[in-house]
Each structure stands twice: as C-alpha cells, then as structure tokens.
Design an enzyme around this catalytic site. Structure first.
Site, PDB file in Angstrom:
ATOM      1  N   SER A 179       0.852  -1.182   0.000  1.00  0.00           N
ATOM      2  CA  SER A 179       0.000   0.000   0.000  1.00  0.00           C
ATOM      3  C   SER A 179       0.896   1.242   0.000  1.00  0.00           C
ATOM      4  O   SER A 179       1.978   1.233  -0.578  1.00  0.00           O
ATOM      5  CB  SER A 179      -0.936  -0.033   1.213  1.00  0.00           C
ATOM      6  OG  SER A 179      -1.781   1.094   1.230  1.00  0.00           O
ATOM      7  N   TYR A 202      -3.619   7.337  -8.083  1.00  0.00           N
ATOM      8  CA  TYR A 202      -2.628   6.459  -7.440  1.00  0.00           C
ATOM      9  C   TYR A 202      -2.963   6.284  -5.964  1.00  0.00           C
ATOM     10  O   TYR A 202      -3.032   5.162  -5.449  1.00  0.00           O
ATOM     11  CB  TYR A 202      -1.220   7.024  -7.606  1.00  0.00           C
ATOM     12  CG  TYR A 202      -0.186   6.220  -6.864  1.00  0.00           C
ATOM     13  CD1 TYR A 202       0.328   5.046  -7.407  1.00  0.00           C
ATOM     14  CD2 TYR A 202       0.257   6.600  -5.594  1.00  0.00           C
ATOM     15  CE1 TYR A 202       1.252   4.279  -6.716  1.00  0.00           C
ATOM     16  CE2 TYR A 202       1.177   5.848  -4.894  1.00  0.00           C
ATOM     17  CZ  TYR A 202       1.672   4.687  -5.463  1.00  0.00           C
ATOM     18  OH  TYR A 202       2.578   3.928  -4.764  1.00  0.00           O
ATOM     19  N   LYS A 206      -4.382   2.876  -3.662  1.00  0.00           N
ATOM     20  CA  LYS A 206      -3.796   2.330  -2.444  1.00  0.00           C
ATOM     21  C   LYS A 206      -4.822   2.264  -1.313  1.00  0.00           C
ATOM     22  O   LYS A 206      -4.761   1.380  -0.453  1.00  0.00           O
ATOM     23  CB  LYS A 206      -2.571   3.147  -2.035  1.00  0.00           C
ATOM     24  CG  LYS A 206      -1.421   3.044  -3.039  1.00  0.00           C
ATOM     25  CD  LYS A 206      -1.040   1.594  -3.325  1.00  0.00           C
ATOM     26  CE  LYS A 206       0.100   1.447  -4.305  1.00  0.00           C
ATOM     27  NZ  LYS A 206       0.479   0.038  -4.546  1.00  0.00           N
TER      28      LYS A 206
END
Length: 347
Positions: A179, A202, A206
């Site tokens: 992560s 992005y 995560k």
C-alpha cells in the site's frame, strides 16, 4: 532440500529488487528458493535476474541457500495477460509460498512547480510526506475499458490471486499487498471506485488495496494463507525521478533527510530500508499473535535505524468496495473463457 517459490510483482522496481534482496538474506537455511521475476517485457527480465544473482553471490548465503529463477510476463492492465500469467503458473507450480503484490503504476504528467515551491516554503515536512503538487491524468481507461490505475494496482492483481488460490493454499502462502503512506480515505469516493474522476488515482488505488485486504484476509486465513498489507514509507523511486533534474533531485533528497531529522518516521529514503516491512511480515511476524487488520510500515529513526511501525486502517467502505470488485471478477470470468494463449519464450 525444502523448496519454496516466491513471486514478486514489479521486481524491476527499486522496492521490488530490495524485497528480493531481503528475502534472500532472511530465508531459512537448506532451502531451494525459486524467485519468479515479473515484468511486462522480456529484455528487462534478464537484467533483473543478473542484478539478483550479483547480490546473492555477495550475500554470504551461497553455501546454505540455493536459488534459481523463473519469469512471468504479465501486464495487469491487460486481463488476457493476467489470465496467461495464471496459465503459466498453473502449468509449472503446485505450490506458491510468497506473493508480493508490488503494483505501483501511476499516470503522472509532471510537477506543478509553483505549487511545489509554495508547499516546500510553507510546510516543508508536509511537502515531502503528503505532496499535492504531482500532476496525475484524469479519466484514463485501459484497453479493457476499466480505470487504468484501478486495474493495474488493484483489480488485475486481485484477479490473479483468485486464479492461483489453489497454489497459494498448498504453499500456505504469505500474500503481501504493498500500500502507501498516502492511502487516506479522502482519496477514494465510493461513487468512483475505478478512479476515473479523481486527480489522485494512485493514492485512491492504495486506499482500495487497504480495504480489499480488510475484506479478504480472514477468509484467506481459513485456507492457511496469511495476508498482510504494508507500506514502504517514502523512498527514492525510479518512476518519479524522470521529472527531476540533478538539482531538483538533490534538493528532494535534502528535504527527505531534513524531514527525518525533524522526526518523520516514514522517510526511509533508501529502497532497502523501504523493503523492511514487506519482508518482516513474511519472515519475522508471527501470524498467530500479530494483528492482520493493521498496516505494517517501514520506518526509520532519526539516526537511520530501520524499524516497523503499525497503523490502523479505517474500514469505511470496505463492503462496498469488495462487492464491486467481486462483481467485476464474475464479469471477467465470463469474458475470459477460452482466451488462453502461450506467451513464454526461453531465456
């Protein structure tokens, strides 16, 4: 000799390579460890294998740890490629012992330099911990008509895991999702799970990784599979360095060290320190006692000593995200019937 198999996605990245290095250092003695290098292209495979061989030969493990190599050509933004990767694994391996999901694709389009300068001068620690000046493209879809970053970092790897579940079960595997420190709930809208409307795809991906882990680790535990989610902190990344020249790169490093000096635990800077948490949860953590509903982070003290620091994960939206991804999986099970082709080439 006991045989183990480790798949590391994104092996050619700074973090991926250092995960392999740490795994070599910490693996049990009298083990034959097969390292499955993944890449989207064949030329990069041999280059990465040579780097790992060089590390191994200097590691002091040559006498008590045997290693060999395989490769897997996979592009997680292409579902036929993901299925072919499963096909290759299914033919060659009965059991998989480690799977590191190091998918970190972004669609960056440069730096907002005015915003960057403003952030650095007004709040330098925040500027190099949670930067908002990286420009990301919005609305980019894959050829499979999914959000590109959603597919690359979340759905593609998840689908791959679902296909190789028998091998992972037989290997009593460790699955490690990589992560990020920047996976705050604010980066994800449940009305935009494929991350097509956000300028922080992005970071949103995560956040999805965190929630997907929370939704699945208990069921995997029943199969003898231990799944963890980790974050590598902040370190130098090849993917973003292309937007920096010598002076701005040097300036970034100086700010990283300043942030560490000011007390930030997350500025690991070095990829080897960043790989601490991913390997810790597979080699040193005791799954019978250590929690799996937290995120394990690679941290570094002011004087440069690495350690592990855990973070709580906000579960808000977990059920909605899992339901969406499961529905998407069933759709692709149907679409991908009879679409397997041979892609392997000898190296």
């Amino acid at each position: 000799m006991n045989r183990k198999v480790a798949i590391v996605t994104g092996t050619n990245s700074n973090l991926g390579l250092n995960i392999v290095f740490r795994l070599i250092e910490t693996e049990d003695t009298n083990v034959r460890l097969t390292i499955v290098v993944t890449s989207r292209t064949l030329p990069r495979v041999q280059e990465v294998i040579n780097q790992i061989k060089d590390f191994y030969n200097k590691s002091g493990r040559v006498e008590d740890l045997e290693i060999d190599f395989d490769y897997l050509l996979v592009d997680f933004t292409n579902m036929v490629s993901v299925l072919n990767a499963y096909y290759d694994i299914n033919k060659k391996y009965r059991a998989i012992n480690y799977l590191f999901v190091n998918a970190a694709q972004g669609i960056f389009d440069g730096i907002d330099w005015i915003g960057a300068v403003k952030e650095v001068f007004t709040n330098p620690l925040e500027a190099v911990t949670n930067p908002t000046y990286k420009i990301q493209l919005v609305g980019v879809k894959s050829k499979d008509d999914m959000g590109l970053i959603f597919q690359a970092n979340v759905f593609g790897p998840y689908y791959f895991i679902s296909k190789i579940l028998p091998q992972l079960t037989r290997g009593k595997a460790y699955i490690v999702w990589i992560s990020s420190i920047m996976s705050d709930p604010k980066y994800l809208s449940l009305n935009d799970i494929e991350l097509l409307k956000t300028n922080a795809s992005y970071e949103g991906s995560k956040r999805l990784v965190d929630l997907l882990h929370l939704a699945t680790y208990k069921d995997l535990k029943k199969l003898g599979i231990n799944q963890y989610v980790v974050q590598p902190g902040i370190f130098t990344s090849h993917s973003f360095s292309e937007y920096l020249n010598f002076f701005t790169y040097f300036g970034m490093l100086c700010l990283f060290y300043l942030a560490r000096l000011l007390g930030s635990p997350w500025h690991n800077i070095d990829g080897y320190k960043a790989a601490n948490a991913p390997v810790y949860v597979t080699r040193l953590a005791n799954p019978n006692f250590e929690k799996q509903d937290v995120k394990y982070g690679s941290a570094t003290s002011r004087d440069g000593m690495p350690y592990i620091k855990t973070q709580e994960i906000d579960p808000t939206g977990m059920s909605d995200v899992f339901a969406y991804i499961q529905k998407k999986k069933l759709e692709w099970d149907e679409k991908l019937k009879d679409q397997i082709v041979e892609t392997r080439t000898p190296i």
